[in-house]
Design a protein around this motif. Structure first.
Motif, PDB file in Angstrom:
ATOM      1  N   GLU A 141       4.875   1.506  -4.414  1.00  0.00           N
ATOM      2  CA  GLU A 141       3.822   0.508  -4.430  1.00  0.00           C
ATOM      3  C   GLU A 141       4.260  -0.683  -4.595  1.00  0.00           C
ATOM      4  O   GLU A 141       3.713  -1.698  -4.627  1.00  0.00           O
ATOM      5  CB  GLU A 141       3.091   0.830  -5.962  1.00  0.00           C
ATOM      6  N   THR A 150       6.984   6.165   2.704  1.00  0.00           N
ATOM      7  CA  THR A 150       5.494   6.053   2.054  1.00  0.00           C
ATOM      8  C   THR A 150       5.796   6.211   0.570  1.00  0.00           C
ATOM      9  O   THR A 150       6.822   6.953   0.208  1.00  0.00           O
ATOM     10  CB  THR A 150       4.623   7.112   2.606  1.00  0.00           C
ATOM     11  N   GLU A 154      -0.219   2.994   7.959  1.00  0.00           N
ATOM     12  CA  GLU A 154      -0.198   4.614   7.844  1.00  0.00           C
ATOM     13  C   GLU A 154       0.377   5.109   9.062  1.00  0.00           C
ATOM     14  O   GLU A 154       0.301   4.881   9.956  1.00  0.00           O
ATOM     15  CB  GLU A 154      -1.808   4.808   7.591  1.00  0.00           C
ATOM     16  N   CYS A 167       0.173   4.308   0.627  1.00  0.00           N
ATOM     17  CA  CYS A 167      -0.182   5.028   1.965  1.00  0.00           C
ATOM     18  C   CYS A 167       0.830   4.688   3.131  1.00  0.00           C
ATOM     19  O   CYS A 167       0.659   5.196   4.141  1.00  0.00           O
ATOM     20  CB  CYS A 167      -1.630   5.066   2.351  1.00  0.00           C
ATOM     21  N   ASP A 225       0.845  -1.315   0.002  1.00  0.00           N
ATOM     22  CA  ASP A 225       0.125  -0.051  -0.053  1.00  0.00           C
ATOM     23  C   ASP A 225       0.808   1.245  -0.121  1.00  0.00           C
ATOM     24  O   ASP A 225       1.542   1.399   0.948  1.00  0.00           O
ATOM     25  CB  ASP A 225      -0.791   0.081   1.248  1.00  0.00           C
TER      26      ASP A 225
END
Length: 333
Positions: A226, A223, A246, A194, A192
């Motif tokens: 991908e 962050t 996150e 994020c 992710d």
């Protein structure tokens, strides 16, 4: 293999600390530290072993308190007895997740069993967000089914990865997994964007996004990506722990085994624990390795200065991070 050589990778170096006191086994601690306190909501990472129990005495952590966090216990080898004030009496075994949610307050003990010859694993904490940190105590146990990929396998104990989803609920978006790679294996992990991620090396020669990571080191990738590429260029098997989540946006004050939001909260928690307050309850079933040892860990003295929230840099990896330099008392069971 993905073209990752231009991505920065921040290397977080472990420091050695005693677990539970000066007579206890030594662990390698990568979180928290001066340059980075959290990865997602992951706020604490101890790595230990292979520890020969006959020589070191193994793990013997008397009842101690927690607030505002979850403990995540994950073993590679050995067995640990867990007893807590929620009434849970559980064995921690290799490949099985034991997750304890402290909520507003809990206490527990951790002792390696008599049949354990070698102890080897990790202990992690996650910080609870504001809407969950005053909640009830909870305990979750989960044995994930291995997921295979070309050149290795994974055990996904929290979150979703490689098509495997853990049923254990989390209070913020998180992922946690054990990855094993055969010699020469290259794993391009879809992740992710994020999430920020960390990869702890347990065994073997490992690179993360093309950067070599030594044993006990934690590679941080930030962050925006991908994918994360984990490779084993060596001629022996490798094993790593992947964590991610996150970025956690709330201020956190972390001292000893307590997580709160300001100095006053921590001082109140310490006072309540040392006074045997109702917040934490009582742990039953603890049998120490040493009959002359403490049957309950007292909270240490607080510093004379005001405790302040931990600073955490933005979720961007900074290549060439300095080794750990102590700046303040860290959480320690």
């Amino acid at each position: 293999m993905s073209d990752t050589h231009e991505r920065p990778v921040e290397i977080i170096t472990a420091r050695d600390v005693p677990l539970g006191g000066p007579r206890a086994m030594t662990v390698h601690r990568t979180l928290p530290q001066r340059r980075r306190s959290l990865i997602g909501a992951w706020c604490f990472l101890d790595h230990y072993g292979p520890d020969p129990v006959a020589a070191t005495g193994g793990m013997d952590v008397a009842p101690h308190p927690h607030t505002g966090l979850q403990t995540v216990s994950w073993l590679f080898d050995g067995e640990i007895r867990h007893d807590d004030s929620h009434g849970v009496h559980e064995l921690v075994r290799p490949g099985e997740l034991n997750l304890m949610t402290a909520g507003a307050g809990i206490c527990h003990s951790e002792v390696s069993t008599e049949t354990t010859d070698t102890l080897h694993g990790v202990q992690l904490w996650t910080v609870l967000p504001e809407d969950a940190r005053h909640g009830p105590r909870r305990f979750d146990h989960y044995a994930p089914t291995p997921v295979t990929f070309d050149g290795g396998s994974a055990l996904v104990f929290l979150g979703t990865l490689l098509g495997s989803a853990s049923p254990v609920p989390t209070f913020t978006p998180l992922v946690g997994a054990e990855l094993r790679l055969a010699p020469g294996a290259v794993l391009d992990l879809d992740v992710d964007p994020c999430f920020e991620h960390g990869v702890l090396v347990d065994t073997g020669d490992v690179t993360v996004d093309g950067v070599a990571v030594a044993r006990t080191e934690l590679a941080y990738t930030g962050t925006g990506a991908e994918s994360v590429t984990v490779a084993n260029p060596g001629d022996t098997p490798a094993r790593v722990i992947l964590i991610g989540g996150e970025p956690f946006g709330e201020d956190v004050v972390m001292w000893w085994n307590f997580i709160g939001r300001d100095d006053a909260e921590i001082r109140r928690y310490r006072e309540e624990w040392n006074a045997h307050g109702d917040r934490f309850g009582e742990t039953h079933g603890y049998v120490p390795h040493h009959p002359d040892g403490p049957f309950r860990l007292p909270a240490p003295e607080l510093p004379g200065t005001r405790l302040r929230p931990r600073s955490n840099p933005g979720p961007v990896a900074r290549a060439g991070a300095d080794p750990y330099r102590p700046a303040h008392p860290e959480g320690q069971e």
